[in-house]
Design a protein around this motif. Structure first.
Motif: not given
Ligand code: 4YB
Length: 458
Positions: A147, A190, A199, A227, A249, A251-253, A273, A275, A277, A281-282, A341, A355, A444
């Motif tokens: 993304s 995603h 997992r 989430l 778990l 993450g993402g933001a 987390g 993570g 792409t 992921s993590t 990042d 970012r 997102k």
């Protein structure tokens, strides 16, 4: 973790055939049944022409048929591209030609116009054994779209080994046993959704698939979920939500400490987390505590900070970006991926600042939007906030806030509340409420779209 010597579903079907592999709605599916369903579908896809290495788009809602198609296409050796059904047709048309795609699979019939690709029948009665192409975990298996903040998404190519390396690191941190169940709470297009799948496959535990159900309901009986922070905020705001949920778990933001504190107070163990792409992921994670960081790299990952930019190297790293029939390297000569990042080490852990590309200048002062967002996100009437630059004749650019939360919150009230927490140049000059049209699409909200929208309001 199991030493897999076959497709994971076949491995578990051999070892524990009668155990529950997944719950679909309320119905349990055993590993034996799952294996049979995948074999039948793989045989059908093969009869329709799917050959190892062929590009296949997979598009649809996050349900059992989509999961079956994902697993069956892997078993066919396809180069599998899970696609967000909400991706605008224009983006799809610009993207697909460079990705060498032959077929599309859309189990629920969406969307009608997949861009001239032949659509495979995902209901085709199976029968017969599929051709066994063999379990070769190192070969290219999936393409996952990034993304990216600018330009077209890139297609990060992962092998099954890469996905499993990602899973392994997380499973060394979080307990996920055969009796546990992880809700497929994020989309397969995603990495966060695929992370759940791998997992589950690595641990031989249980997956729960409940598409199109409100999250609080879908979580019934689940021990684990992944989430994004906004999902957990929404969940916590529903007082009736009786939760069996033990572990989340996140993450993402950016993950506010106030969020994990509220969740932990309700008995939900939270894991923070970080993570990407490109890393299936993590990369870093920790059990939530009073610090706003994301812990340290999981097993098999390394990070470096170079001028505050986070560089990453890991066994879960993508083989490359897939484009025009080949893999383009994503790392430098030493194999480091430069994430763009910004991070620092603080109190013994990695803290994500934001970012690098989001930084803008206002009257000569650097504004890192995420710094301002962290402050504003702690306001009790705000559940999500974006700070974006708007043009200003005197300052060049100035920050404006776009929020999700209580519609009654005014800029004056917010500024008063944030008085001692923000420097003058960080103070938003406008406050808008996030419009519905920006909420659709992926997991997102695209900051660039928020910024474009804000410029039009200004
Ligand atoms: C962050 C961030 C953080 C990412 N603070 N910025 O399985 C998981 O790890 C998981 C669980 C729940 C929800 C999401 C996940 C993910 O995988 C997220 C992976 C992801 O977001 N990948 S992405 O390619 O779409 O975006 C990556 C970017 O997201 C990073 O480069 C960061 O900018 C940002 N990000 N975690 C602050 N904890």
């Amino acid at each position: 973790m199991a030493q897999l010597n076959d497709w994971p579903w076949r491995y578990w079907a051999r070892l524990r055939p009668a155990d529950t592999a997944l719950t679909v709605g309320q119905e349990a599916v055993s590993w034996r049944q799952l294996r049979q369903r995948i074999d039948a579908l793989a045989a059908s896809f093969q009869r329709q022409g799917v050959t190892p290495g062929y590009g296949v788009v997979l598009c649809g809602k996050n349900d059992y048929p989509l999961l079956l198609a994902y697993l069956a296409l892997l078993q066919c050796g396809a180069r599998l591209l899970p696609l967000n059904p909400a991706l605008p047709l224009r983006t799809r048309e610009a993207l697909l030609p460079a990705l060498d795609i032959r077929f599309a699979v859309a189990p629920d019939g969406t969307p009608a116009e997949i861009g001239g690709l032949s659509v495979l029948d995902a209901d085709a009665a199976g029968g017969g054994e599929p051709l066994d192409i063999g379990w070769q975990p190192q070969r290219l298996a999936t393409l996952t779209l990034t993304s990216g903040s600018s330009g077209l998404p890139k297609a990060a190519a992962h092998s099954c080994a890469g996905h499993l390396a990602s899973a392994e690191g997380v499973l060394q941190l979080m307990a996920f046993q055969p009796g546990d169940s992880w809700l497929l709470s994020l989309p397969l297009y995603h990495v966060s959704g695929q992370g759940i799948i791998w997992r589950w496959l690595a641990a031989g535990a249980q997956l729960v698939v409940r598409a199109g159900m409100p999250l609080a309901q879908a979580l019934a009986g689940c021990s684990h979920a992944s989430l994004v922070p906004t999902q957990l905020w929404r969940l916590l705001s529903q007082p009736q939500a009786s939760l069996a949920l033990k572990e989340v778990l996140l993450g993402g933001a950016m993950i506010p400490v106030s969020l994990t504190e509220q969740a932990e107070a309700k008995g939900i163990r939270c894991w923070c987390g970080y993570g990407l792409t490109e890393f299936a992921s993590t990369v870093c994670a920790k059990r939530a505590d009073a610090q706003p960081g994301v812990g340290l790299p999981l097993a098999g990952r390394e990070i470096r900070l170079v001028d505050e930019e986070i560089w990453i190297r890991a066994a879960s790293m993508a083989l490359g970006y897939w484009r025009d029939g080949r893999l383009q390297p994503i790392g430098d000569a030493q194999g480091w991926f430069h994430s763009r990042d910004r991070g620092v080490m603080a109190q013994g852990e990695l803290r994500i600042i934001g970012r690098l590309d989001n930084l803008f200048f206002s009257g000569g002062e650097g504004v890192q939007p995420e710094d301002v967002e962290r402050v504003l996100a702690a306001h009790p009437q705000i559940s999500q906030v974006f700070v974006v630059p708007v043009d200003d004749a005197e300052f060049g650019q100035r920050p404006a806030a776009v929020i999700e939360g209580d519609g009654a919150l005014s800029l004056e009230a917010l500024l008063l509340w944030a008085q001692d927490r923000l420097a003058n140049f960080q103070r938003p000059v406008a406050l808008w409420h996030l419009p519905e049209q920006l909420k659709s699409g992926g997991i997102k909200i695209a900051r660039r779209q928020v910024q474009e929208w804000a410029s039009r309001q200004w």
